[in-house]
Enzyme design. Sequence first.
Site, PDB file in Angstrom:
ATOM      1  N   ASP A   1     -37.916  -9.467   7.075  1.00 13.50           N
ATOM      2  CA  ASP A   1     -37.657  -8.167   7.697  1.00 13.50           C
ATOM      3  C   ASP A   1     -38.392  -7.039   6.969  1.00 13.50           C
ATOM      4  OD1 ASP A   1     -36.417  -7.234   9.945  1.00 13.50           O
ATOM      5  OD2 ASP A   1     -34.590  -6.598   8.936  1.00 13.50           O
TER       6      ASP A   1
ATOM      7  N   ASP B   1     -29.939  -8.758  13.400  1.00 14.65           N
ATOM      8  CA  ASP B   1     -29.111  -7.985  12.471  1.00 14.65           C
ATOM      9  C   ASP B   1     -27.633  -8.227  12.706  1.00 14.65           C
ATOM     10  OD1 ASP B   1     -31.485  -6.871  11.501  1.00 14.65           O
ATOM     11  OD2 ASP B   1     -31.460  -5.304  13.028  1.00 14.65           O
TER      12      ASP B   1
END
Length: 509
Positions: free
Chosen positions: A357, A419
């Site tokens: 990420d 997420d």
Amino acid sequence: MAAAATVAWLPAVFVLFVAQVACEYGMVRVVSESGGPKGKDYCILYNPQWAHLPHDLSKASLLKLQDWTASMLCSPSDLPAKGFSNQIPLVTRGNCTFYEKVRLAQGSGARGLLIVSKETLVPPGGNKTQYEEIGIPVALLSHKDMLDIFKSFGRAVRAALYAPNEPLLDYNMVIIFIMAVGTVALGGYWAGSRDVRKRYMKHKRDDGPEKQEDEAVDVTPVMTCVFVVMCCSMLVLLYYFYDHLVYVIIGIFCLASSTGLYSCLSPLVQRLPFGRCRVRDNNLPYFHKRPQVRMLLLALFCVVVSIVWGIFRNEDQWAWILQDALGIAFCLYMLKTIRLPTFKACTLLLLVLFIYDVFFVFITPFLTKSGNSIMVEVATGPTDSATHEKLPMVLKVPRLNASPLALCDRPFSLLGFGDILVPGLLVAYCHRFDIQVQSSRIYFVACTIAYGIGLLVTFMALALMQRGQPALLYLVPCTLTTSGALALWRRELGMFWTGSGFAVNTSLL
């Protein structure tokens, strides 16, 4: 490790900000001189180094908007005979610099300048000397918006340029927070309870195939590595071939979300007192199992919902509600189906995706020609996309505050499914471990609260930095540290790390 990573990318982010030309989003309020339809705001991109715009519309001058788009305004011969006294001229972009255009406009009495562009809007740049010479605002307006102005209001219009302050956080963040934390908590609780129920009811026979739950899939280190490689490859492919692959992702989402919706609603439908009759004996695929009529109707309903979303996915007023509902159902289904058998597997998966990420948000801007983050470009849709399609693998809520950013660039706030799913798998593991050691769900509650805190930190970082954030940068340290510290404090770290039977006694699951 998280602190070291943060220190490492801070200089890079600083350089990225410094290298950009100062630019801000603003608005132009357009009204008809004949008092026709109500005024409307349009997006503009301006450089505050030329001249600042008032933040309040009431302090902005409402001036005549002069259509001069037949001219490039690059030489004095392009000026009208009577000049632009107390007007805001509209001119076409190209053939000369922004400075040459605005200097001529200012010299002829203009109070501002709107440059119409058929290309992607860029900040109108100049140098320090030019900035000091110019005293009127200059901004770019898209060609599409110019056409809409004259179509909606006619040629006799007035306009006011202003730039309202951008709120630090939009109220829609509250909705995203509730949806994300609620999905993680519900998915983690459901996944843990499902596994424990299967352990103690493995000898009980079901009365129908529709009551047989899908088998959970244990994630191994090899599967983690393969998954991350696939994510990297798909993200890069989407960056370069977005217009071709986006429809593949939309199709996959429709199929997966309808399956997830069916999985979430089937326990509720099975409690209904009607529709229990079964299909007659036959040799058709799936139907030979004689499913109940109510389950067939549920499957049809789920398919229809996903098809409706697929057809009307670009209807900004309401399609986002359907997308969020399907997305939450998909996330719950994945949390129920995918299982991390040990805290070791949780740590490996979360740390690898943490690096993934951060890399694709903060490092890739230095590797791309445009200087844009690959992750943000793919998530929000490339600005030069011919299809203007958006990836559906996000929760999205429209901005509730009126602001230039909502009007110009990002009318929705987004949170990726990753997420939710990645920390949610850890929350599900914590719930299973809670029930095994009979700890009154302390691990589950603590990890869920840690997820909520990490999400709040993400929102704070978003408000301070005013750019897309890799949420796992904050969620992974919060959830992993909290879970590990709690296990250490309770002197159960060894059992928590290995799963204490969950990894080896797979016959019980």
